[in-house]
Scaffold this active site. Sequence first.
Site, PDB file in Angstrom:
ATOM      1  N   HIS A  88      66.773  40.001  34.954  1.00 55.63           N
ATOM      2  CA  HIS A  88      66.957  41.219  34.170  1.00 55.63           C
ATOM      3  C   HIS A  88      66.429  41.056  32.744  1.00 55.63           C
ATOM      4  CE1 HIS A  88      69.965  44.328  32.386  1.00 55.63           C
ATOM      5  NE2 HIS A  88      68.991  44.973  32.987  1.00 55.63           N
ATOM      6  N   GLU A 122      62.378  42.024  35.657  1.00 51.50           N
ATOM      7  CA  GLU A 122      62.538  43.441  35.329  1.00 51.50           C
ATOM      8  C   GLU A 122      62.420  43.586  33.825  1.00 51.50           C
ATOM      9  OE1 GLU A 122      65.086  46.882  33.926  1.00 51.50           O
ATOM     10  OE2 GLU A 122      65.206  44.732  33.489  1.00 51.50           O
ATOM     11  N   HIS A 171      64.514  48.281  25.357  1.00 55.00           N
ATOM     12  CA  HIS A 171      65.485  49.024  26.154  1.00 55.00           C
ATOM     13  C   HIS A 171      66.006  50.265  25.441  1.00 55.00           C
ATOM     14  CE1 HIS A 171      69.566  50.061  27.559  1.00 55.00           C
ATOM     15  NE2 HIS A 171      69.070  49.791  28.753  1.00 55.00           N
ATOM     16  N   GLU A 223      60.766  49.194  34.450  1.00 48.53           N
ATOM     17  CA  GLU A 223      61.588  50.395  34.307  1.00 48.53           C
ATOM     18  C   GLU A 223      60.972  51.275  33.230  1.00 48.53           C
ATOM     19  OE1 GLU A 223      65.908  52.187  32.968  1.00 48.53           O
ATOM     20  OE2 GLU A 223      65.823  50.065  33.544  1.00 48.53           O
TER      21      GLU A 223
END
Length: 248
Positions: free
Chosen positions: A12, A39, A54, A114
């Site tokens: 992650h 990711e 993020h 993402e």
Amino acid sequence: MTPWPYPRWIAHRGAGKLAPENTLAAFRLGAAHGFRAFECDVKLSSDEQPFLLHDATLERTTPAQGTAGERPWSELSCLDAGGWHSRAYAGEPLPTLGAIAAFVQRNGHALNIEIKPTPGLEARTGEIVARRAAQLWAGAALPPLLSSFRPESLAAARAEAPQLPRALLVDSLWDGWFGFAQALGCVAVVSNHKLMDAALREQLRAAGMRALCYTVNDAADAGRLLALQIDGLITDAVDRFAPALDAP
């Protein structure tokens, strides 16, 4: 179903919480623990450079403040994205998608991108990220998996680069999620691990989609999901789960 080409264990944001998230330093540390799939979150600068971050805002992981997407890359590239984590990582920069692509491809790793748009830029972010990813992975044996919580981002990504695989992220089984995943031609759904059970896994498999889960940090949760034969587990616990990488 055709064989799933991505490793089951996915680090992650590079290395979970052991290094500053979404930085090359984190990817290097995750790889040092044996991970071969990663990711990361990608959004756009004001001049449409895809880069890793993020949050919509800068203050949690850099000394700056305000909306990241309102700044040009010339400013964002100068920020310290590592000092917030620990002194050892002070000065670590925000990486571009291009820098991460070079790292993972050079080392034979897989990537789950993402799409993390600044609010209001869902479609544009999906379009630009997909376009850049298609360029960076042109001719590659294993393309990146594009995922997003935002159907608008996935729809734009599909229109721009239909050849790249897509996955819908879900934190709850909201009304219409399954229809959106099908309509968007998703190859997978990535759910909060608490949502995943045998019925959901079978629903996805019956529709030709794979089942992945985030963020799996507890051994008991991992064991339950592995028993369900889940296709991907995204984890922060890259040190604790490293021995599992060699398990069948």
